[in-house]
Design an enzyme around this catalytic site. Structure first.
Site, PDB file in Angstrom:
ATOM      1  N   PHE A 116      -4.276  -8.745   9.091  1.00  0.00           N
ATOM      2  CA  PHE A 116      -3.430  -8.150   8.040  1.00  0.00           C
ATOM      3  C   PHE A 116      -2.754  -9.206   7.183  1.00  0.00           C
ATOM      4  O   PHE A 116      -1.705  -8.956   6.596  1.00  0.00           O
ATOM      5  CB  PHE A 116      -2.410  -7.181   8.659  1.00  0.00           C
ATOM      6  CG  PHE A 116      -3.023  -6.277   9.691  1.00  0.00           C
ATOM      7  CD1 PHE A 116      -3.924  -5.300   9.303  1.00  0.00           C
ATOM      8  CD2 PHE A 116      -2.753  -6.439  11.035  1.00  0.00           C
ATOM      9  CE1 PHE A 116      -4.543  -4.489  10.248  1.00  0.00           C
ATOM     10  CE2 PHE A 116      -3.370  -5.631  11.985  1.00  0.00           C
ATOM     11  CZ  PHE A 116      -4.266  -4.654  11.597  1.00  0.00           C
ATOM     12  N   ILE A 162     -12.201  -8.803   9.892  1.00  0.00           N
ATOM     13  CA  ILE A 162     -10.977  -8.622  10.681  1.00  0.00           C
ATOM     14  C   ILE A 162     -10.746  -7.159  11.040  1.00  0.00           C
ATOM     15  O   ILE A 162      -9.735  -6.819  11.618  1.00  0.00           O
ATOM     16  CB  ILE A 162      -9.738  -9.196   9.951  1.00  0.00           C
ATOM     17  CG1 ILE A 162      -9.522  -8.486   8.601  1.00  0.00           C
ATOM     18  CG2 ILE A 162      -9.901 -10.708   9.744  1.00  0.00           C
ATOM     19  CD1 ILE A 162      -8.247  -8.899   7.891  1.00  0.00           C
ATOM     20  N   LYS A 197     -17.660   5.945   5.831  1.00  0.00           N
ATOM     21  CA  LYS A 197     -16.975   6.164   7.116  1.00  0.00           C
ATOM     22  C   LYS A 197     -15.930   5.080   7.356  1.00  0.00           C
ATOM     23  O   LYS A 197     -14.794   5.362   7.720  1.00  0.00           O
ATOM     24  CB  LYS A 197     -18.025   6.167   8.237  1.00  0.00           C
ATOM     25  CG  LYS A 197     -17.508   6.563   9.581  1.00  0.00           C
ATOM     26  CD  LYS A 197     -18.629   7.163  10.433  1.00  0.00           C
ATOM     27  CE  LYS A 197     -18.912   6.341  11.662  1.00  0.00           C
ATOM     28  NZ  LYS A 197     -20.051   6.895  12.435  1.00  0.00           N
ATOM     29  N   GLN A 244     -10.420   2.483   6.936  1.00  0.00           N
ATOM     30  CA  GLN A 244      -9.548   1.435   6.401  1.00  0.00           C
ATOM     31  C   GLN A 244      -8.359   2.049   5.664  1.00  0.00           C
ATOM     32  O   GLN A 244      -7.230   1.574   5.769  1.00  0.00           O
ATOM     33  CB  GLN A 244     -10.350   0.521   5.470  1.00  0.00           C
ATOM     34  CG  GLN A 244      -9.656  -0.809   5.230  1.00  0.00           C
ATOM     35  CD  GLN A 244     -10.427  -1.715   4.290  1.00  0.00           C
ATOM     36  OE1 GLN A 244     -11.503  -1.372   3.815  1.00  0.00           O
ATOM     37  NE2 GLN A 244      -9.879  -2.878   4.019  1.00  0.00           N
ATOM     38  N   LYS A 270     -14.717  -1.830  -5.953  1.00  0.00           N
ATOM     39  CA  LYS A 270     -13.510  -2.566  -6.336  1.00  0.00           C
ATOM     40  C   LYS A 270     -12.645  -3.049  -5.164  1.00  0.00           C
ATOM     41  O   LYS A 270     -11.834  -3.938  -5.337  1.00  0.00           O
ATOM     42  CB  LYS A 270     -12.657  -1.695  -7.260  1.00  0.00           C
ATOM     43  CG  LYS A 270     -13.320  -1.388  -8.604  1.00  0.00           C
ATOM     44  CD  LYS A 270     -12.319  -0.966  -9.687  1.00  0.00           C
ATOM     45  CE  LYS A 270     -11.877   0.470  -9.558  1.00  0.00           C
ATOM     46  NZ  LYS A 270     -11.137   0.943 -10.755  1.00  0.00           N
ATOM     47  N   GLY A 277      -8.472  -2.422   0.611  1.00  0.00           N
ATOM     48  CA  GLY A 277      -7.609  -2.780   1.741  1.00  0.00           C
ATOM     49  C   GLY A 277      -6.131  -2.750   1.405  1.00  0.00           C
ATOM     50  O   GLY A 277      -5.316  -2.330   2.226  1.00  0.00           O
ATOM     51  N   GLU A 278      -5.772  -3.161   0.207  1.00  0.00           N
ATOM     52  CA  GLU A 278      -4.344  -3.223  -0.146  1.00  0.00           C
ATOM     53  C   GLU A 278      -3.819  -1.886  -0.668  1.00  0.00           C
ATOM     54  O   GLU A 278      -2.752  -1.449  -0.266  1.00  0.00           O
ATOM     55  CB  GLU A 278      -4.084  -4.320  -1.192  1.00  0.00           C
ATOM     56  CG  GLU A 278      -4.888  -5.600  -1.043  1.00  0.00           C
ATOM     57  CD  GLU A 278      -4.697  -6.324   0.272  1.00  0.00           C
ATOM     58  OE1 GLU A 278      -3.588  -6.327   0.811  1.00  0.00           O
ATOM     59  OE2 GLU A 278      -5.698  -6.896   0.769  1.00  0.00           O
TER      60      GLU A 278
END
Ligand code: FES
Ligand code: FES
Lengths: 212, 733
Positions: B237, B463, B624, B629, B692, B695-696
C-alpha cells in the site's frame, strides 16, 4: 550450531568432561531451582553454549500434517516459529506475533488456534494441521478452491490463516449466515480487504455448492 | 468437506492463486538458505537526542550471538554512507546506525545477529542505551508556525480567497491523524552475499530495480551483481515504494558476518520504521452563487514530515482541477517534527485532500439547498482548469448516474436525521475521487515454446492487485489463447525492466508492454512463416486462434510452425512508453463512492451498511481482480473514515497504539456488501490497451462519502478523522 544434543547426553558431557566442567555444571544445575536469572547470567558471561542448550532443548513429539516428528524445542519457541523456521512449513504466516491478526491460524487437534500465541513445547502428543496439510496444487481442499474461485485474497499473506479459520468456522457451526460468518471470522485480518469475497467463498462451501 | 478437488484454474483466476491458497507462495522471509542467521533490531526509546552509552557486551556474550551492529562499530564499512555527512541517502532514506543521533522514538539503534530467532530476540533485550535527551516536538497543532513551503510557491488561479465574495460560502477546518499502512506481511528481508561482490536479496519491495540500485549503491557495486527477488509481496500500500533502514541493516549485517541473514520487523516496528500517511490539517474556504455556480475555493494544508526529509504529497492538487471554478488558490506546507518519515499510502495525499474538498462540497450543496450530485454536475469541468487541455476520457458524469441509481440515491429523504431503519438513524452520502492516470516505460518479454506455451516475463512486482492475471489477460486477448497455455513470471531483477508498482501505473505501463510484445511476436511469426514456406504473406492475412493461426482458410499450429522453422522457441522483448499524447491531453481516473450508514441514535456508533462505487478507469482488463482491488480500497477507506489513527503520547513522542489490538483496521464484521460498477470504456489515447488504473481512486473519496452519510443520518458534521462515536457525540443533542 553444534548443540543438537539431548539434555541427558548433555548432562553426561558436563559431568565427564573435566572436574572443572563437573563443578560448573553442578553449580549451574543447582542454581536453576534457585535463581533462573543467575543461571542465565552465568550462561551469558561464560558464553556457555552447552548450558544454554540444556535450557533450549526440550524433547517434543508432535504430529504435523499427518507426519510424526521427534524433535527438540526451546520452551520459548512459539508453535508458529516452530512450523515456519524448524519444519520449513512457511505457509503459516506471521502477521503480528501477538494473537491479534489470525495470519498464523492452524488446527490443533482439529480446533483453530493462533499458533503465535501457543508454545511448541505445549503441543506434546498433539496433532497439528497447517495449510500445507489440507490440500495441494493437484488436489485442492474445497475451501481452497472456493477462495480461488471467489478471488478471496489479493496479496495472499492472510490467506492460509483465513482458509484454516474458515474451515474451522464451518465445523464449529458458525457459518449459518453471512453475518454470522463475518462475526466468527473477525479474528482474521485482511489488510487487502478481500472480506466480501472471503465471505462468499465460505458461504459457497457451507452450502456445498463448490464443484470440482 | 474432506474431499479434495481436482481443479483447473479458470481463465479469470490469478496466475499465482493456487500457490497462495496452498501455502506455497514464498514471501521474502520464507526462503530456505543453508546457515541462515536471524537479525533483530533494537530501537531508541526517546524521540530526540544523542546516544551516550550503548551497552552491548551482554548481548554479544549471549548464546548464539554472532554479531551486534550499531553506530559504535559500523565505522566506514559502507562506502556510500562514508561519502558524505548527510544522514540520508537516495530518496532521503535514513542511513542506519550512521551516528549517535536519535531523530524519532523507535529508530533502529542496533542489530543483533544470532543463529536462532529466539536467541536474537533474547540478546536484543540485553542491550541498554543511555541518552542525552533533547526537547522533542511531535504535535502538529502546536508547531504550525514552524512550517515550511516545500514547493516554493503556492498555486493561484485568478483572485485569491475569492470565495469570500460569493453569495453563499463556508469555511471549515479538517484534520486527520497518522494512518499506518500495516500490510499483513511484516517488513521482511533475506540478504545473502554469495561472495564479496555478489548479493541476492529476497525483498519486500514494490520495485525490484529501485531496491537493486539502492543496495548496489551502498557498496558502489555494479547493479548486475545485485539480484533482487520479490515474486510475492504480502501487501504494501505504498510502504515498500523505497527501501528503509531495516533493509540496509540486514544487507550490511550479512556483509559483515558473511552469513545469510533474515530480518523480519515486528508489528510494533511497522509503525515507526516503514512510513505512514501523515497527520494533516486542512482549511477549505468555498463559495458559490445562490444558483450553485462555484466562484472560489481556497485550500490550505499542513502535513507532517520528519526532521530529515521534506516528504510531500498531492494533498491540495485535486482541488485545483476537480471542478470548473474561476478562482482557486491552494497552499501546501510541511511541519517538521521529531517523527519518522512518512511515505505515500494508498490514494496518498489525494485521499487526504479529497476528504476536505468533498466534505466541503457536500456542506455547500446543503447550504445552497441543492442535491450534492446536481451541484457537482453544475460545476462539471470538461476542460482541465489548470492546463486548459481536454481530458483523454472522462466519464465521471456517468459514474454519478450509475452509482446513484444503484444505491437508490434519489429515493432518500435529503433532510438530515429524517430517515430511520431498525431503530437506527439512516444516512446516505456520496463523494468523488480523481487520480492521475500515468504510464511509465516498461519492458515485457514473450516466449513461445515448442509445446505451444507462452511465457510472459516482466520484472514488475505484484503486491496484490493481480498483476500476473492482468498480464495473462492481455496475452490471452492478443493470441486468443486459453489461460492454461500461458505462464507469467514477474518480480525479479533478472527479468525485463518494469517500473515500481505504485501510483495506479502498473496496468497502463506493463499491460501495454505485454500488448506490444505480443503484437511483435505475432509479426515475428509472420516473418518466420514466410521464411519457412518461402511465401510473402502479410500480417493481416493471419487470423490468430488458441492453437495457432489461420491463413486464408489454412490452419497452422504454433507447434508446427516452430517445428517447420527448426526453432525451440520464439522470443520477443519490447519496451513500451508514452509519447506526445501527454502534451495534448490530461489523463485521469475517476471514481464516485456512495455509502449508506446506520448510526445508533444514542451512542453514535456507526455501521456502514452498503457501499456502491462507480468507476471510470478506462477499459477494465481483468474484471474479477479489478473488482477485488476496488473492494480493497473501500475497506481501506472505511478504516480511514472510522477507525484508523496513530496516537502519540506527546510527552514521550511515542505511539500509544502500535499494535492491531489498539490500532483498528477494519475486520470482517465491519464490512458490508460492496458493489463495484465499471463504466468500462477504453481511453482512446492513454496506451494501446485503453486502461487507466484504479488502485488509488478505489480509496479516494470513500472517507468523505462516509462523513457525508453521517451528516445525513445525524445532522452532525465531523471534520476530524477517524469519525469515532465520541466525535459524533449524539447524546449531547
Ligand atoms: S501472527 Fe498470530 S495472530 Fe497474528
Ligand atoms: S490478501 Fe492481503 S492481507 Fe488478505
Amino acid at each position: 550450531m553444534s548443540n543438537q544434543k539431548h539434555p541427558e547426553n548433555l548432562e553426561q558431557d558436563f559431568t565427564c568432561s573435566s572436574r572443572r566442567g563437573f563443578l560448573k555444571a553442578t553449580t549451574a544445575l543447582t542454581a536453576i531451582a534457585l535463581s533462573p536469572t543467575l543461571i542465565t547470567k552465568a550462561a551469558i558471561n561464560h558464553r556457555d553454549e552447552k548450558l544454554a542448550a540444556f535450557f533450549e532443548k526440550i524433547p517434543l513429539n508432535i504430529e504435523v500434517n499427518g507426519k510424526s516428528y521427534k524433535m527438540e524445542t526451546e520452551p520459548r519457541e512459539t508453535l508458529l516459529d516452530f512450523v515456519r523456521e524448524r519444519l520449513q512449513l512457511t505457509g503459516t504466516k506471521k502477521g503480528c506475533d501477538h494473537g491479534q491478526c489470525g495470519a498464523c491460524t492452524v488446527h490443533v487437534d482439529g480446533k483453530r488456534v493462533n499458533s503465535c500465541l501457543t508454545l511448541a513445547v505445549m503441543q506434546e502428543g498433539k496433532k497439528i494441521t497447517t495449510i500445507e496439510g489440507i490440500g495441494s496444487g493437484e488436489k485442492l481442499h474445497p475451501m481452497q478452491a472456493s477462495f480461488l474461485k471467489h478471488d478471496g485474497f489479493q496479496c495472499g499473506y492472510c490467506t492460509p490463516g483465513q482458509i484454516m479459520s474458515a474451515i474451522a468456522c464451518i465445523n464449529e457451526g458458525h457459518a449459518n449466515s453471512p453475518s454470522e460468518i463475518r462475526e466468527f471470522m473477525s479474528g482474521n485480518i485482511c489488510r487487502c480487504g478481500a472480506y466480501p469475497n472471503i465471505v462468499d467463498a465460505i458461504v459457497e462451501v457451507k452450502n456445498g455448492g463448490q464443484k470440482g | 468437506m474432506e474431499n479434495l478437488l481436482n481443479l483447473i484454474p479458470d481463465d479469470t483466476d490469478r496466475t499465482d492463486g493456487i500457490l497462495k491458497v496452498t501455502g506455497g507462495a514464498t514471501y521474502s522471509a520464507e526462503y530456505k538458505i543453508e546457515g541462515l542467521t536471524y537479525g533483530v533490531l533494537v530501537q531508541s526509546t526517546i524521540a530526540k537526542g544523542k546516544i551516550t552509552v550503548l551497552e552491548t557486551k551482554k548481548a554479544e556474550g549471549a548464546p548464539g550471538v554472532i554479531k551486534v551492529l550499531s553506530h559504535l562499530n559500523l565505522n566506514n564499512s559502507v562506502p556510500r554512507y562514508a561519502k558524505d555527512d548527510n544522514v540520508t541517502i537516495d530518496r532521503n532514506i535514513q542511513k542506519v546506525f550512521y551516528n549517535d543521533q536519535v531523530y524519532f522514538a523507535g529508530q533502529p539503534i542496533a542489530l543483533v545477529i544470532a543463529d536462532t530467532y529466539e536467541r536474537a530476540v533474547y540478546a536484543a533485550s540485553l542491550i541498554k542505551a543511555n541518552y542525552q535527551e533533547e526537547k522533542h516536538h511531535t504535535y502538529l497543532e502546536k508547531n504550525l508556525e514552524n512550517s515550511i513551503s516545500p514547493e516554493g510557491k503556492d498555486y493561484l488561479r485568478n483572485e485569491k480567497d475569492a470565495y469570500k465574495n460569493s453569495e453563499v460560502y463556508l469555511e471549515a477546518e479538517y484534520h486527520q491523524l497518522n494512518n499506518i499502512h500495516n500490510p499483513m506481511e511484516l517488513g521482511s528481508i533475506t540478504a545473502n552475499w554469495e561472495s564479496d561482490e555478489k548479493l541476492t536479496v529476497y525483498d519486500k519491495t514494490q520495485g525490484v530495480f529501485g531496491s537493486q540500485k539502492h543496495y548496489a549503491g551502498l557498496y558502489g557495486m555494479d547493479s548486475k551483481n545485485v539480484r533482487v527477488i520479490a515474486p510475492f509481496v504480502g501487501g504494501a500500500f505504498g510502504m515498500a515504494l523505497h527501501t528503509w533502514p531495516y533493509q540496509d541493516a540486514a544487507v550490511i549485517g550479512a556483509k559483515i558476518t558473511k552469513l545469510p541473514l533474515k530480518l523480519m520487523l515486528t508489528r510494533m516496528q511497522m509503525f515507526t520504521m516503514v512510513g505512514y500517511r501523515p497527520e494533516t490539517k486542512q482549511f477549505i474556504g468555498i463559495g458559490a452563487s445562490k444558483d450553485g455556480v462555484l466562484n472560489g475555493i481556497t485550500h490550505n494544508a499542513w502535513g507532517v514530515t520528519s526532521t530529515y526529509d521534506n516528504f510531500t504529497e498531492g494533498t491540495v492538487g485535486g482541488t485545483q482541477f476537480m471542478y470548473k471554478c474561476p478562482n482557486v488558490n491552494t497552499q501546501y506546507k510541511l511541519v517538521k517534527l521529531d517523527v519518522s518519515n512518512p511515505i505515500w499510502m494508498r490514494g496518498p495525499g489525494e485521499a487526504t485532500g479529497m476528504f476536505a474538498l468533498e466534505c466541503a462540497m457536500d456542506e455547500l450543496a446543503f447550504k445552497l439547498n441543492m442535491d450534492p450530485i446536481a451541484f457537482r454536475l453544475k460545476n462539471y469541468a470538461t476542460v482541465h482548469p489548470v492546463n486548459n487541455l481536454p481530458w483523454s476520457s472522462k466519464f465521471l458524469d456517468e459514474c454519478y448516474e450509475l452509482g446513484a441509481k444503484k444505491i437508490g440515491w434519489y429515493n432518500r429523504n435529503p433532510k438530515p436525521k429524517s430517515m430511520t431503519e431498525d431503530g437506527m438513524l439512516v444516512g446516505y452520502g456520496m463523494a468523488s475521487g480523481v487520480f492521475n492516470a500515468g504510464r511509465g516505460a516498461a519492458t515485457a518479454r514473450v516466449i513461445l515454446d515448442e509445446n505451444g506455451k507462452l511465457t510472459i516475463q516482466s520484472a514488475i512486482t505484484d503486491i496484490g492487485p493481480g498483476t500476473g492475471v492482468m498480464m495473462k489477460s492481455v496475452a490471452m486477448d492478443s493470441f486468443k489463447m486459453d489461460a492454461i497455455q500461458i505462464i507469467v513470471e514477474l518480480g525479479d531483477t533478472n527479468l525485463p525492466p518494469a517500473p515500481t508498482q505504485g501510483g495506479s501505473n502498473t496496468t497502463s505501463s506493463v499491460g501495454s508492454a505485454v500488448y506490444d510484445a505480443c503484437t511483435a511476436l505475432k509479426e515475428k511469426m509472420v516473418e518466420v512463416y514466410n521464411q519457412s514456406f518461402g511465401e510473402q504473406k502479410v500480417y493481416d492475412d493471419f487470423k490468430f486462434n488458441k492453437e495457432g493461426f489461420n491463413i486464408k482458410g489454412k490452419s497452422f499450429s504454433y507447434v508446427d510452425l516452430l517445428k517447420k522453422a527448426g526453432l525451440k522457441e520464439l522470443e520477443v522483448t519490447r519496451e513500451s512508453r508514452s509519447g506526445t499524447e501527454r502534451q495534448k491531453y490530461v489523463f485521469n481516473s475517476f471514481s464516485v463512492h456512495f455509502t449508506k450508514v446506520h448510526v445508533h441514535p444514542l451512542t453514535g456508533m456507526v455501521k456502514v451498511k452498503e457501499v456502491v462505487c462507480a468507476l471510470d478507469a478506462g477499459k477494465i482488463i481483468s474484471e474479477k481482480q479489478a473488482r477485488s482491488q476496488m473492494i480493497g480500497g473501500v475497506v481501506g477507506g472505511i478504516g480511514m473514515a472510522l477507525t484508523e489513527e496513530g496516537v502519540y503520547d506527546h510527552r514521550y513522542g511515542v505511539y500509544t497504539n502500535n499494535n492491531f489490538a489498539d490500532y483498528h483496521v477494519p475486520v470482517h464484521a465491519d464490512i458490508p456488501p460492496i458493489d463495484v460498477l465499471f463504466v468500462n470504456k477504453p481511453d482512446p489515447y492513454i496506451n494501446p490497451i485503453g486502461a487507466k488504473g484504479l488502485g488509488e481512486v478505489s480509496i479516494i473519496g470513500l472517507a468523505p462519502s462516509i462523513a457525508n452519510a453521517i451528516f445525513h443520518a445525524t445532522g452532525k458534521r465531523v471534520r476530524d478523522l477517524p469519525i469515532t462515536l465520541d466525535k459524533i457525540a449524539i447524546w449531547r443533542d
